[in-house]
Scaffold this motif. Structure first.
Motif, PDB file in Angstrom:
ATOM      1  N   GLY A  26      -9.796  -0.631  25.290  1.00 45.71           N
ATOM      2  CA  GLY A  26     -10.642   0.367  25.925  1.00 45.71           C
ATOM      3  C   GLY A  26     -10.132   1.790  25.801  1.00 45.71           C
ATOM      4  O   GLY A  26     -10.620   2.691  26.493  1.00 45.71           O
ATOM      5  N   VAL A  27      -9.162   2.028  24.902  1.00 46.12           N
ATOM      6  CA  VAL A  27      -8.610   3.374  24.747  1.00 46.12           C
ATOM      7  C   VAL A  27      -9.562   4.229  23.925  1.00 46.12           C
ATOM      8  O   VAL A  27      -9.966   3.831  22.841  1.00 46.12           O
ATOM      9  N   THR A  28      -9.907   5.382  24.425  1.00 50.19           N
ATOM     10  CA  THR A  28     -10.831   6.268  23.718  1.00 50.19           C
ATOM     11  C   THR A  28     -10.137   7.497  23.133  1.00 50.19           C
ATOM     12  O   THR A  28     -10.764   8.277  22.425  1.00 50.19           O
ATOM     13  N   PHE A  29      -8.855   7.670  23.423  1.00 48.25           N
ATOM     14  CA  PHE A  29      -8.123   8.784  22.832  1.00 48.25           C
ATOM     15  C   PHE A  29      -8.041   8.583  21.327  1.00 48.25           C
ATOM     16  O   PHE A  29      -7.828   7.468  20.863  1.00 48.25           O
ATOM     17  N   SER A  30      -8.116   9.651  20.544  1.00 41.05           N
ATOM     18  CA  SER A  30      -8.003   9.519  19.099  1.00 41.05           C
ATOM     19  C   SER A  30      -6.552   9.255  18.691  1.00 41.05           C
ATOM     20  O   SER A  30      -6.286   8.653  17.655  1.00 41.05           O
ATOM     21  N   ASP A  31      -5.610   9.734  19.468  1.00 42.32           N
ATOM     22  CA  ASP A  31      -4.218   9.417  19.227  1.00 42.32           C
ATOM     23  C   ASP A  31      -3.498   9.404  20.579  1.00 42.32           C
ATOM     24  O   ASP A  31      -3.865  10.161  21.483  1.00 42.32           O
ATOM     25  N   TYR A  32      -2.543   8.535  20.717  1.00 39.90           N
ATOM     26  CA  TYR A  32      -1.866   8.401  21.998  1.00 39.90           C
ATOM     27  C   TYR A  32      -0.466   7.855  21.802  1.00 39.90           C
ATOM     28  O   TYR A  32      -0.201   7.098  20.872  1.00 39.90           O
ATOM     29  N   TYR A  33       0.433   8.277  22.678  1.00 39.48           N
ATOM     30  CA  TYR A  33       1.780   7.730  22.634  1.00 39.48           C
ATOM     31  C   TYR A  33       1.895   6.615  23.666  1.00 39.48           C
ATOM     32  O   TYR A  33       1.105   6.518  24.591  1.00 39.48           O
ATOM     33  N   MET A  34       2.876   5.765  23.467  1.00 40.57           N
ATOM     34  CA  MET A  34       3.089   4.614  24.326  1.00 40.57           C
ATOM     35  C   MET A  34       4.562   4.512  24.693  1.00 40.57           C
ATOM     36  O   MET A  34       5.433   4.977  23.959  1.00 40.57           O
ATOM     37  N   GLY A  35       4.803   3.876  25.818  1.00 38.55           N
ATOM     38  CA  GLY A  35       6.187   3.734  26.243  1.00 38.55           C
ATOM     39  C   GLY A  35       6.390   2.544  27.153  1.00 38.55           C
ATOM     40  O   GLY A  35       5.437   1.988  27.698  1.00 38.55           O
ATOM     41  N   TRP A  36       7.645   2.155  27.277  1.00 38.94           N
ATOM     42  CA  TRP A  36       8.058   1.141  28.233  1.00 38.94           C
ATOM     43  C   TRP A  36       8.891   1.815  29.318  1.00 38.94           C
ATOM     44  O   TRP A  36       9.811   2.583  29.018  1.00 38.94           O
ATOM     45  N   PHE A  37       8.549   1.508  30.537  1.00 42.60           N
ATOM     46  CA  PHE A  37       9.292   1.979  31.699  1.00 42.60           C
ATOM     47  C   PHE A  37       9.766   0.773  32.489  1.00 42.60           C
ATOM     48  O   PHE A  37       9.261  -0.330  32.309  1.00 42.60           O
ATOM     49  N   ARG A  38      10.711   1.000  33.378  1.00 47.41           N
ATOM     50  CA  ARG A  38      11.134  -0.065  34.259  1.00 47.41           C
ATOM     51  C   ARG A  38      11.452   0.495  35.637  1.00 47.41           C
ATOM     52  O   ARG A  38      11.781   1.673  35.780  1.00 47.41           O
ATOM     53  N   ARG A  67      20.605  -1.732  21.918  1.00 47.80           N
ATOM     54  CA  ARG A  67      20.333  -3.090  22.418  1.00 47.80           C
ATOM     55  C   ARG A  67      18.833  -3.416  22.385  1.00 47.80           C
ATOM     56  O   ARG A  67      18.457  -4.555  22.182  1.00 47.80           O
ATOM     57  N   PHE A  68      18.009  -2.390  22.588  1.00 45.04           N
ATOM     58  CA  PHE A  68      16.561  -2.581  22.628  1.00 45.04           C
ATOM     59  C   PHE A  68      15.930  -1.942  21.395  1.00 45.04           C
ATOM     60  O   PHE A  68      16.417  -0.923  20.896  1.00 45.04           O
ATOM     61  N   THR A  69      14.821  -2.533  20.944  1.00 47.23           N
ATOM     62  CA  THR A  69      14.079  -1.988  19.813  1.00 47.23           C
ATOM     63  C   THR A  69      12.600  -1.982  20.144  1.00 47.23           C
ATOM     64  O   THR A  69      12.030  -3.036  20.484  1.00 47.23           O
ATOM     65  N   ILE A  70      11.994  -0.814  20.043  1.00 43.12           N
ATOM     66  CA  ILE A  70      10.567  -0.684  20.307  1.00 43.12           C
ATOM     67  C   ILE A  70       9.825  -0.703  18.979  1.00 43.12           C
ATOM     68  O   ILE A  70      10.311  -0.214  17.960  1.00 43.12           O
ATOM     69  N   SER A  71       8.634  -1.294  18.986  1.00 46.24           N
ATOM     70  CA  SER A  71       7.817  -1.291  17.771  1.00 46.24           C
ATOM     71  C   SER A  71       6.349  -1.249  18.168  1.00 46.24           C
ATOM     72  O   SER A  71       5.947  -1.795  19.202  1.00 46.24           O
ATOM     73  N   LYS A  76      -2.050   0.185  16.273  1.00 47.21           N
ATOM     74  CA  LYS A  76      -1.660   1.217  17.250  1.00 47.21           C
ATOM     75  C   LYS A  76      -1.839   0.831  18.698  1.00 47.21           C
ATOM     76  O   LYS A  76      -1.341   1.536  19.569  1.00 47.21           O
ATOM     77  N   ASN A  77      -2.541  -0.250  19.000  1.00 46.93           N
ATOM     78  CA  ASN A  77      -2.778  -0.573  20.405  1.00 46.93           C
ATOM     79  C   ASN A  77      -1.860  -1.664  20.940  1.00 46.93           C
ATOM     80  O   ASN A  77      -2.062  -2.141  22.060  1.00 46.93           O
ATOM     81  N   THR A  78      -0.872  -2.065  20.160  1.00 46.69           N
ATOM     82  CA  THR A  78       0.093  -3.055  20.635  1.00 46.69           C
ATOM     83  C   THR A  78       1.492  -2.448  20.599  1.00 46.69           C
ATOM     84  O   THR A  78       1.812  -1.627  19.740  1.00 46.69           O
ATOM     85  N   LEU A  79       2.288  -2.870  21.548  1.00 49.81           N
ATOM     86  CA  LEU A  79       3.639  -2.329  21.680  1.00 49.81           C
ATOM     87  C   LEU A  79       4.570  -3.455  22.069  1.00 49.81           C
ATOM     88  O   LEU A  79       4.279  -4.195  23.012  1.00 49.81           O
ATOM     89  N   ASP A  80       5.659  -3.588  21.335  1.00 51.74           N
ATOM     90  CA  ASP A  80       6.650  -4.606  21.643  1.00 51.74           C
ATOM     91  C   ASP A  80       7.973  -3.955  22.019  1.00 51.74           C
ATOM     92  O   ASP A  80       8.273  -2.833  21.602  1.00 51.74           O
ATOM     93  N   LEU A  81       8.761  -4.685  22.776  1.00 52.90           N
ATOM     94  CA  LEU A  81      10.116  -4.255  23.103  1.00 52.90           C
ATOM     95  C   LEU A  81      11.029  -5.460  22.952  1.00 52.90           C
ATOM     96  O   LEU A  81      10.969  -6.388  23.757  1.00 52.90           O
TER      97      LEU A  81
END
Length: 128
Positions: A26-38, A67-71, A76-81
């Motif tokens: 449901g993302v309508t932005f043409s480009d967007y950044y993503m992140g993992w928080f805790r 130790r961690f790797t983000i991908s 563009k709509n999936t994010l792994d850690l």
């Protein structure tokens, strides 16, 4: 309406590995950044890692570097850690988040306040 769903949390012993994943829809932005928080009990929500729309030069908090790797997936709509060599202090609820890049496709925010869309979180528990 944006929906972010995380998966992959669980319990492991110190030194073990876990892989978190999230999918945004449901993302309508043409480009967007993503992140993992805790967020651990009694603590502020903190950035773990983030990545820009172009998925170059991701940011890692010092506490997880090497130790961690983000991908980020090609769609563009999936994010792994990928989390390796986990420590007891990594225990927290982990959240996936995203925000409009407004054309700055190499940028990713390091502050929780920069993100507008959040998942519900997934619990990671590391036993020593």
């Amino acid at each position: 309406q944006v929906r972010i769903v995380e998966s992959g949390g669980g319990s492991v012993q110190a030194g073990g590995s876990l892989r978190l994943s999230c999918t945004a829809s449901g993302v309508t932005f043409s480009d967007y950044y993503m992140g993992w928080f805790r967020q651990a009990p009694g603590n502020k929500r903190e950035v773990v890692s983030c990545i820009g729309y172009r998925a170059w030069n991701p940011y890692y908090a010092d506490s997880v570097k090497d130790r961690f790797t983000i991908s980020r997936g090609s769609a563009k709509n999936t994010l792994d850690l990928q989390m390796d060599n986990l420590k007891a202090q990594d225990t927290a609820v982990y959240y996936c988040a995203l925000a409009d890049s407004h054309g700055a496709d190499l940028y990713c925010g390091q502050l929780a306040t920069e993100y507008t869309e959040w998942g519900q979180g997934t619990l990671v528990t590391i036993s020593s």
